[in-house]
Design a protein around this motif. Sequence first.
Motif, PDB file in Angstrom:
ATOM      1  N   LEU A  60     -26.456  14.638 -10.351  1.00  0.00           N
ATOM      2  CA  LEU A  60     -27.763  14.277 -10.165  1.00  0.00           C
ATOM      3  C   LEU A  60     -28.057  12.835  -9.744  1.00  0.00           C
ATOM      4  CD1 LEU A  60     -30.788  15.453 -10.342  1.00  0.00           C
ATOM      5  CD2 LEU A  60     -30.681  14.679 -12.708  1.00  0.00           C
ATOM      6  N   LEU A  61     -27.186  12.151 -10.334  1.00  0.00           N
ATOM      7  CA  LEU A  61     -26.922  10.461 -10.114  1.00  0.00           C
ATOM      8  C   LEU A  61     -26.606  10.202  -8.794  1.00  0.00           C
ATOM      9  CD1 LEU A  61     -26.217   9.408 -13.684  1.00  0.00           C
ATOM     10  CD2 LEU A  61     -28.651   9.639 -12.760  1.00  0.00           C
ATOM     11  N   LEU A  62     -25.609  10.696  -8.575  1.00  0.00           N
ATOM     12  CA  LEU A  62     -24.830  10.387  -7.176  1.00  0.00           C
ATOM     13  C   LEU A  62     -24.823  11.032  -6.041  1.00  0.00           C
ATOM     14  CD1 LEU A  62     -21.508   9.157  -9.268  1.00  0.00           C
ATOM     15  CD2 LEU A  62     -23.428   7.598  -8.683  1.00  0.00           C
ATOM     16  N   ALA A  63     -25.605  12.227  -6.071  1.00  0.00           N
ATOM     17  CA  ALA A  63     -25.618  13.211  -4.849  1.00  0.00           C
ATOM     18  C   ALA A  63     -25.970  12.572  -3.538  1.00  0.00           C
ATOM     19  CB  ALA A  63     -26.226  14.389  -5.409  1.00  0.00           C
ATOM     20  N   PRO A  64     -27.166  11.769  -3.625  1.00  0.00           N
ATOM     21  CA  PRO A  64     -27.612  11.191  -2.643  1.00  0.00           C
ATOM     22  C   PRO A  64     -26.260  10.352  -1.684  1.00  0.00           C
ATOM     23  CG  PRO A  64     -29.168  10.802  -4.030  1.00  0.00           C
ATOM     24  CD  PRO A  64     -27.940  11.263  -4.769  1.00  0.00           C
ATOM     25  N   ALA A  65     -25.499   9.403  -2.585  1.00  0.00           N
ATOM     26  CA  ALA A  65     -24.593   8.763  -1.915  1.00  0.00           C
ATOM     27  C   ALA A  65     -23.502   9.384  -1.480  1.00  0.00           C
ATOM     28  CB  ALA A  65     -23.891   7.680  -2.972  1.00  0.00           C
ATOM     29  N   ALA A  66     -23.067  10.528  -2.245  1.00  0.00           N
ATOM     30  CA  ALA A  66     -22.112  11.519  -1.865  1.00  0.00           C
ATOM     31  C   ALA A  66     -22.366  12.126  -0.657  1.00  0.00           C
ATOM     32  CB  ALA A  66     -21.763  12.404  -2.915  1.00  0.00           C
ATOM     33  N   GLY A  67     -23.513  12.570  -0.476  1.00  0.00           N
ATOM     34  CA  GLY A  67     -23.989  13.251   0.810  1.00  0.00           C
ATOM     35  C   GLY A  67     -23.922  12.521   2.256  1.00  0.00           C
ATOM     36  N   ALA A 352     -24.608  18.140  -0.734  1.00  0.00           N
ATOM     37  CA  ALA A 352     -25.135  17.357  -1.656  1.00  0.00           C
ATOM     38  C   ALA A 352     -26.341  17.657  -2.301  1.00  0.00           C
ATOM     39  CB  ALA A 352     -25.274  15.636  -1.139  1.00  0.00           C
ATOM     40  N   VAL A 353     -27.558  18.163  -1.578  1.00  0.00           N
ATOM     41  CA  VAL A 353     -28.551  18.639  -2.189  1.00  0.00           C
ATOM     42  C   VAL A 353     -28.422  19.718  -3.111  1.00  0.00           C
ATOM     43  CG1 VAL A 353     -30.789  19.769  -1.407  1.00  0.00           C
ATOM     44  CG2 VAL A 353     -30.257  17.734  -0.233  1.00  0.00           C
ATOM     45  N   LEU A 354     -27.602  20.800  -2.463  1.00  0.00           N
ATOM     46  CA  LEU A 354     -27.208  21.988  -3.367  1.00  0.00           C
ATOM     47  C   LEU A 354     -26.535  21.314  -4.561  1.00  0.00           C
ATOM     48  CD1 LEU A 354     -26.149  24.226  -0.730  1.00  0.00           C
ATOM     49  CD2 LEU A 354     -27.968  24.467  -1.842  1.00  0.00           C
ATOM     50  N   GLY A 355     -25.431  20.281  -4.509  1.00  0.00           N
ATOM     51  CA  GLY A 355     -24.949  20.055  -5.728  1.00  0.00           C
ATOM     52  C   GLY A 355     -26.003  19.281  -6.861  1.00  0.00           C
ATOM     53  N   ALA A 356     -26.839  18.651  -6.159  1.00  0.00           N
ATOM     54  CA  ALA A 356     -27.541  18.085  -6.996  1.00  0.00           C
ATOM     55  C   ALA A 356     -28.825  18.857  -7.876  1.00  0.00           C
ATOM     56  CB  ALA A 356     -28.508  16.792  -6.170  1.00  0.00           C
ATOM     57  N   THR A 357     -29.374  19.811  -7.152  1.00  0.00           N
ATOM     58  CA  THR A 357     -30.167  20.848  -7.509  1.00  0.00           C
ATOM     59  C   THR A 357     -29.311  21.675  -8.375  1.00  0.00           C
ATOM     60  OG1 THR A 357     -30.241  22.013  -5.487  1.00  0.00           O
ATOM     61  CG2 THR A 357     -31.962  20.264  -5.770  1.00  0.00           C
ATOM     62  N   GLN A 358     -28.153  22.376  -8.068  1.00  0.00           N
ATOM     63  CA  GLN A 358     -27.560  23.368  -8.784  1.00  0.00           C
ATOM     64  C   GLN A 358     -26.866  22.841  -9.930  1.00  0.00           C
ATOM     65  OE1 GLN A 358     -25.440  26.479  -6.319  1.00  0.00           O
ATOM     66  NE2 GLN A 358     -26.186  25.083  -4.655  1.00  0.00           N
ATOM     67  N   VAL A 359     -25.765  21.690  -9.783  1.00  0.00           N
ATOM     68  CA  VAL A 359     -25.147  21.150 -10.823  1.00  0.00           C
ATOM     69  C   VAL A 359     -25.927  20.169 -11.569  1.00  0.00           C
ATOM     70  CG1 VAL A 359     -22.817  20.344 -11.562  1.00  0.00           C
ATOM     71  CG2 VAL A 359     -22.951  21.609  -9.412  1.00  0.00           C
ATOM     72  N   GLY A 360     -26.671  19.191 -10.841  1.00  0.00           N
ATOM     73  CA  GLY A 360     -27.455  18.037 -11.620  1.00  0.00           C
ATOM     74  C   GLY A 360     -28.470  18.579 -12.667  1.00  0.00           C
ATOM     75  N   ILE A 361     -28.916  19.961 -12.452  1.00  0.00           N
ATOM     76  CA  ILE A 361     -29.870  20.412 -13.259  1.00  0.00           C
ATOM     77  C   ILE A 361     -29.295  20.944 -14.449  1.00  0.00           C
ATOM     78  CG2 ILE A 361     -30.029  22.803 -12.477  1.00  0.00           C
ATOM     79  CD1 ILE A 361     -32.979  20.814 -13.472  1.00  0.00           C
ATOM     80  N   GLN A 362     -27.954  20.968 -14.459  1.00  0.00           N
ATOM     81  CA  GLN A 362     -27.221  21.755 -15.629  1.00  0.00           C
ATOM     82  C   GLN A 362     -27.311  21.092 -17.209  1.00  0.00           C
ATOM     83  OE1 GLN A 362     -23.437  22.879 -14.642  1.00  0.00           O
ATOM     84  NE2 GLN A 362     -23.937  24.145 -13.044  1.00  0.00           N
ATOM     85  N   PRO A 363     -27.396  19.553 -17.077  1.00  0.00           N
ATOM     86  CA  PRO A 363     -27.587  18.907 -18.360  1.00  0.00           C
ATOM     87  C   PRO A 363     -28.635  19.660 -19.066  1.00  0.00           C
ATOM     88  CG  PRO A 363     -27.073  17.307 -16.820  1.00  0.00           C
ATOM     89  CD  PRO A 363     -27.288  18.699 -15.997  1.00  0.00           C
ATOM     90  N   LEU A 364     -30.119  19.768 -18.440  1.00  0.00           N
ATOM     91  CA  LEU A 364     -31.188  19.937 -19.064  1.00  0.00           C
ATOM     92  C   LEU A 364     -30.910  21.572 -19.387  1.00  0.00           C
ATOM     93  CD1 LEU A 364     -34.140  19.934 -19.884  1.00  0.00           C
ATOM     94  CD2 LEU A 364     -34.740  20.532 -17.257  1.00  0.00           C
ATOM     95  N   GLY A 365     -30.224  22.378 -18.636  1.00  0.00           N
ATOM     96  CA  GLY A 365     -30.080  23.870 -18.929  1.00  0.00           C
ATOM     97  C   GLY A 365     -28.918  23.850 -20.164  1.00  0.00           C
ATOM     98  N   MET A 366     -27.993  23.084 -20.195  1.00  0.00           N
ATOM     99  CA  MET A 366     -27.046  23.185 -21.446  1.00  0.00           C
ATOM    100  C   MET A 366     -27.688  22.720 -22.658  1.00  0.00           C
ATOM    101  SD  MET A 366     -23.896  21.250 -19.403  1.00  0.00           S
ATOM    102  CE  MET A 366     -23.158  22.136 -18.032  1.00  0.00           C
TER     103      MET A 366
END
Length: 438
Positions: A60-67, A352-366
Motif C-alpha cells: 500500500l505504501l510503496l506500490a506507486p513508486a514500484a509501478g 502495481a495498482v493490483l498489488g496495492a489494492t489486493q495485497v495492500g488491503i490485507q492489513p485491514l482484512g487480517m
Amino acid sequence: MLPGGRLLRHAGFRNLFWGQVVSQLGDAFYFLVFMFVIDRETKSPLFVGIVMAAQALPYLLLAPAAGVAADRFDRRRILYGLDMAAAALMGGLAVAMALGFAPAPIFLACFAFVLACLNVFFAPARSAAIPRMVPAEEFQEAQGLLLATQQLTMLVGVGLSAGVLGVVERVSGSNFLLYAVVINALSFGVSSMFLSRLPSIVPERESHEEKPKFIEGWQAIQADPFMRIGLPMLTLMNLVFAGFYPVYLETNRSWFGGQFYTVAIIEFAFFGMSMLCSLWVAKRAVQRVGLAFVVGLAGTGLSVAAMAGGQIYLVYVLLNVVCGLFLPWVTIPINTYIGLAFPDAVRGRVAAVLGATQVGIQPLGMLGVSAVLAAVGLQNVYLVIGLVCAIPALLMLLSGPFRASRMPTPTLAPASHSAPIQQTSVGTPSPDNPPKDA
C-alpha cells in the motif's frame, strides 16, 4: 512434451522460470516454519495477523513508486538487484542467529516488513517482463506453468519442512528457524544467478519526454470494462481471505491438536490440487474470462464456507482439495487477460495498482478477520469469509459487460507481445531485439 516444455525454449523465460523455482522453494520452506514459530511463541492469532499485516503494508505504501520504476527502468536490473538484496538480508540474519542472536517475535515482524518492501518492487517488474519473453499465443500457458510451479514448490517446501525441519524442531527447537533462514538465503542467491542472465528488458515508452505516472495505471484499468469490475472483486477476495492463515493455524490448534505435520498436510492438499488444476487450465482456451472468474471465485468462497463443518480432519483436508480446484480459474485467466489487454508502456503500473489494492488491503482484512474470529468463533468465521466472497461473485453475473467479457485475441495484441526477447549471450539482447531507450 512435458508441460511448459516449449516455453522453456525461450532463453529469457527459462532463466526467469528456474530462478523463480529456486526462490519460491526457499520461500515455501521458510514461510511455513516462520509463521509456525510466530504462532508457537505468541499463541495469539491476533499477533499472527499483525505479522502478516506487516508483510502486506508495503504494497500500500510503496506500490506507486514500484509501478513507476517497473515502467521506467530496465526490469532485468530491478529483478536481479532485489534478489541480491534479499539474499544479503537473509544471510545476515542467518549469521546473527548462528552467533547466538535469538530474534523476538516483534523483530521477526519487522524483518518480514523489510523483505516485503523488496517484493513490492519485484512483483510489478516480473509481471511486466513476462509478456516480453514469450509469444502472445503461449502467454496463458506461461501463466499456468508459473502458477503450477509456485504450487509445486509450496508442496515440496511443505513436505521438506514437515519432514526435515519437523525432526529438527523436536530435537533442537532453537535451530528450527535458523535452518529455514539459511535455506531461504541460499535460494535467493541462486535465483539472482539465473536472473543475472536475463536480457535487458527496457520498457516501451509511449513518450520519451514525460516520466511515467502511477495514476495512468489506474486510468487504464478503469477504461477496461472487465477490469473495472474485476478489480473491486479481487480486492474484496483478498480482503476477506487476508486473515485466512491465522484462522488456519487456530483451526489446527483447536480442532486437530496443533502439530506441525497436521497443518503441513492441509497445505499439501490445497497446493497439490491447485498445481494440477493450474496445468489443466493453462491448456484450455479460456475465452469467457468473466464467467471463468465468477466460477473460480464463487467456488472458492463456497468451499471455504463449507469448512465450517470440517471438524473431522479428513473432511477438512478434502475441502482444501476442492478449494485448490477452483482458485486457478480466478488467477490464470485474469493474469493472462492483463498481459494481453494492456500495452507494455503501462503494464508495470497496472501490476502495481493490483498489488496495492489486493495485497495492500490485507492489513485491514487480517485485523478484521482476527476480530471476527474472536467475536463469532472458529466455526462461524468460515461462513463469514466464504459467503462474503461467494455471494458478490455470483452477483457479478448481473453485469452484462462483465458477463460478455472475452479474452483479447493474441494476434491483435501489441507487437511487443508477439515476439519473445532472444538472448545471444549473458545479459545481452540479440540484434533482432535491441533494447529501447528509456
